[in-house]
Design a protein around this motif. Structure first.
Motif, short mmCIF file in Angstrom:
data_model
loop_
_atom_site.label_atom_id
_atom_site.label_comp_id
_atom_site.label_asym_id
_atom_site.label_seq_id
_atom_site.Cartn_x
_atom_site.Cartn_y
_atom_site.Cartn_z
N ARG A 156 0.82 -1.20 0.00
CA ARG A 156 0.00 0.00 0.00
C ARG A 156 0.87 1.27 0.00
O ARG A 156 0.59 2.23 -0.74
CB ARG A 156 -0.91 0.02 1.23
N ASP A 157 1.92 1.26 0.84
CA ASP A 157 2.73 2.46 0.96
C ASP A 157 3.51 2.76 -0.31
O ASP A 157 3.64 3.92 -0.71
CB ASP A 157 3.70 2.32 2.15
N VAL A 158 4.01 1.74 -0.98
CA VAL A 158 4.78 1.94 -2.21
C VAL A 158 3.89 2.47 -3.32
O VAL A 158 4.26 3.39 -4.06
CB VAL A 158 5.44 0.61 -2.65
N ILE A 166 -4.10 0.96 -7.16
CA ILE A 166 -4.03 -0.44 -7.58
C ILE A 166 -5.33 -0.90 -8.21
O ILE A 166 -5.35 -1.85 -9.02
CB ILE A 166 -3.67 -1.35 -6.37
N ASN A 167 -6.44 -0.25 -7.90
CA ASN A 167 -7.74 -0.65 -8.43
C ASN A 167 -7.90 -0.34 -9.91
O ASN A 167 -8.89 -0.75 -10.53
CB ASN A 167 -8.86 0.01 -7.63
N VAL A 268 9.68 -3.77 -4.00
CA VAL A 268 8.79 -4.28 -5.04
C VAL A 268 7.36 -3.88 -4.67
O VAL A 268 6.98 -3.90 -3.50
CB VAL A 268 8.90 -5.80 -5.21
N ALA A 269 6.60 -3.49 -5.69
CA ALA A 269 5.25 -3.00 -5.44
C ALA A 269 4.23 -4.12 -5.31
O ALA A 269 3.29 -4.03 -4.52
CB ALA A 269 4.82 -2.05 -6.56
N ASP A 288 7.59 -6.86 10.31
CA ASP A 288 7.54 -5.43 10.62
C ASP A 288 6.76 -4.63 9.58
O ASP A 288 6.60 -3.41 9.73
CB ASP A 288 8.95 -4.86 10.75
N THR A 289 6.29 -5.28 8.53
CA THR A 289 5.55 -4.57 7.49
C THR A 289 4.03 -4.71 7.67
O THR A 289 3.27 -4.43 6.75
CB THR A 289 5.94 -5.08 6.09
N ALA A 290 3.60 -5.12 8.84
CA ALA A 290 2.17 -5.30 9.11
C ALA A 290 1.40 -4.02 8.80
O ALA A 290 1.83 -2.91 9.14
CB ALA A 290 1.95 -5.70 10.56
N GLY A 291 0.28 -4.18 8.11
CA GLY A 291 -0.57 -3.05 7.76
C GLY A 291 -0.20 -2.38 6.45
O GLY A 291 -0.97 -1.56 5.92
N LYS A 292 0.98 -2.71 5.91
CA LYS A 292 1.43 -2.07 4.67
C LYS A 292 1.03 -2.85 3.42
O LYS A 292 1.26 -2.39 2.30
CB LYS A 292 2.96 -1.91 4.70
N TRP A 293 0.46 -4.05 3.63
CA TRP A 293 0.11 -4.91 2.51
C TRP A 293 -1.39 -4.94 2.26
O TRP A 293 -2.19 -4.77 3.17
CB TRP A 293 0.59 -6.34 2.75
#
Length: 429
Positions: A156-158, A166-167, A268-269, A288-293
């Motif tokens: 999401r952040d990238v 992305i939609n 990578v996106a 540590d990337t929880a919530g970013k995906w």
């Protein structure tokens, strides 16, 4: 009287001896246990450990000895054990990528025959998972444990940092166009440091394995004819080549340290994979990337089987009856499939398990997205395909052809035409 007393004494002595024998027999029966060995790879070792207490309640006379090796080591050791006829555990886990090879090589018990009669459970499973465990000649070489409905994970952040949505990605061509925008230089050294995807080959894998016609396999049709020159393969190779030529992939192989680092650092996106990747990302790859995906269906409503685990019983097992009890316990019980799911996020192959309310809950690691229901619906749309004896050979040749297209710039149609000829030559031989 002396004779009577002696007779009674002998009778009492006999009764005493009999009692001792019975006690010893009962004691021996109470303590006698059958030990069955179970060979798995991570993270299925976590599943077995979680299941053992429940299995022991149902079968106190069966003891489980767990043998866990790394993914490649486990399968290589099993290949050797089946080839030599000794050394295999009583129950073995097999990942879908190896199942065809084992089915062709032999050495796994046909669970369709008595006393197993595994066909009775067919309707309990997601149809495509059952198809993957069944050969063209009707043998059931394993029982489905978990499945991997294909999905597109995205950072999401990238995506947001690139000012993209992305939609807007609904076709494979739109994914390439999206990649041209999201792949960029963010550190000012003139070289891209953020890419669309780790490897262009992953896109090809998704595309030629997706939406397979009912009754066909990945590489062969229902009549056993090679289909690697079909539009499904041509388009898959073409899109992957476009991604590579445009410099949109990081050229990072799966299951490498670089792959893990890309997920951790957000270089990578997107990544195309099975739903199970969410559990790996959360538990050990990039916690540590929880919530970013986030996760989405693959472009063009493409539904694909991406991984999956099965349990099989080697022919060489001396404890087939007890091994079958464990296999049934692991695969046909809804509560146990859900326990495995809660333990490792491995998506259940049992259809009844997919109705559990758990699948409608938000997934914190994915930013609260209710992704599990999306994956369950995707799993219901994957067509069943059958194992063909030539699958292992075809997979090797197609992978080599794709490498030539991506690394050497070989013409797509020429590479696939040569692959078809080579497959037909080797399969006939």
């Amino acid at each position: 009287m002396a004779i009577l007393r002696r007779s009674r004494g002998l009778r009492n002595l006999g009764t005493g001896i009999l009692s001792v024998v019975l006690v010893l027999a009962l004691g021996a029966g109470a303590s006698a246990k059958t030990t069955i060995t179970v060979g798995v790879f991570p993270d299925l070792d976590s599943v077995i450990k979680a299941v053992i207490p429940e299995f022991n309640k149902a079968y106190p006379d069966i003891e489980i000895k767990l043998q866990a090796l790394g993914y490649a080591d486990h399968h290589n050791a099993l290949l050797t054990a089946l080839a030599t006829g000794s050394g295999a555990p009583d129950v073995v886990a097999v990942e879908i990528g190896y199942l065809g090879r084992f089915a062709v090589q032999g050495g796994l018990t046909d669970l369709s025959k008595p006393p197993f009669s595994g066909g009775q459970y067919r309707d309990l499973f997601v149809p495509y998972a059952w198809g993957q465990a069944t050969t063209a000649d009707g043998r059931i070489v394993a029982m489905p444990a978990d499945i991997g409905p294909g999905t597109m994970f995205y950072r999401r952040d990238v995506v947001q940092a690139a000012g993209l949505d992305i939609n807007t990605v609904n076709t494979w061509d739109e994914l390439v166009a999206f990649g041209r925008k999201v792949t960029r230089d963010t550190n000012g050294d003139g070289k891209p440091d953020v890419f669309l995807i780790a490897a262009a080959s992953t896109i090809a894998d998704a595309m030629y394995r997706g939406n397979i016609p009912e009754g066909e396999g990945v590489y062969f049709d229902a009549r056993g004819r090679t289909v690697v020159e079909s539009p499904r393969f041509v388009k898959a190779f073409t899109v992957a080549q476009q991604v590579r030529r445009a410099g949109l992939d990081a050229r990072i192989g799966s299951w490498s340290n670089e792959w893990y680092e890309a997920f951790k650092r957000g270089t990578v996106a997107v990544e195309l994979s099975g739903a199970w990747l969410a559990g790996h990302l959360q538990n050990w790859m990039a916690p540590d990337t929880a919530g970013k995906w986030g996760a989405r269906d693959l472009p063009e409503n493409m539904y694909v089987s991406w991984g999956g685990s099965f349990y099989a019983i080697p022919e060489q097992s001396k404890n087939k009856a007890d091994a079958w009890k464990l296999v049934q316990f692991l695969t046909t019980r809804r509560d146990i499939q859900l326990l495995a799911f809660r333990t490792t996020n491995a998506f259940p192959a049992l259809r009844a398990a997919l109705d559990d309310p758990t699948f409608d809950e938000p997934v914190p690691f994915l930013g609260g997205q209710k992704a599990r229901r999306m994956w369950a619906e995707a799993a219901s749309k994957v067509h069943a395909s059958v194992i063909h004896p030539g699958d292992p050979v075809a997979q090797e040749i197609v992978t080599s052809a794709l490498t030539q297209v991506l690394e050497e710039g070989k013409d797509v149609k020429q590479a696939l035409a040569e692959a078809k000829q080579l497959i037909e030559r080797r399969v006939r031989r």
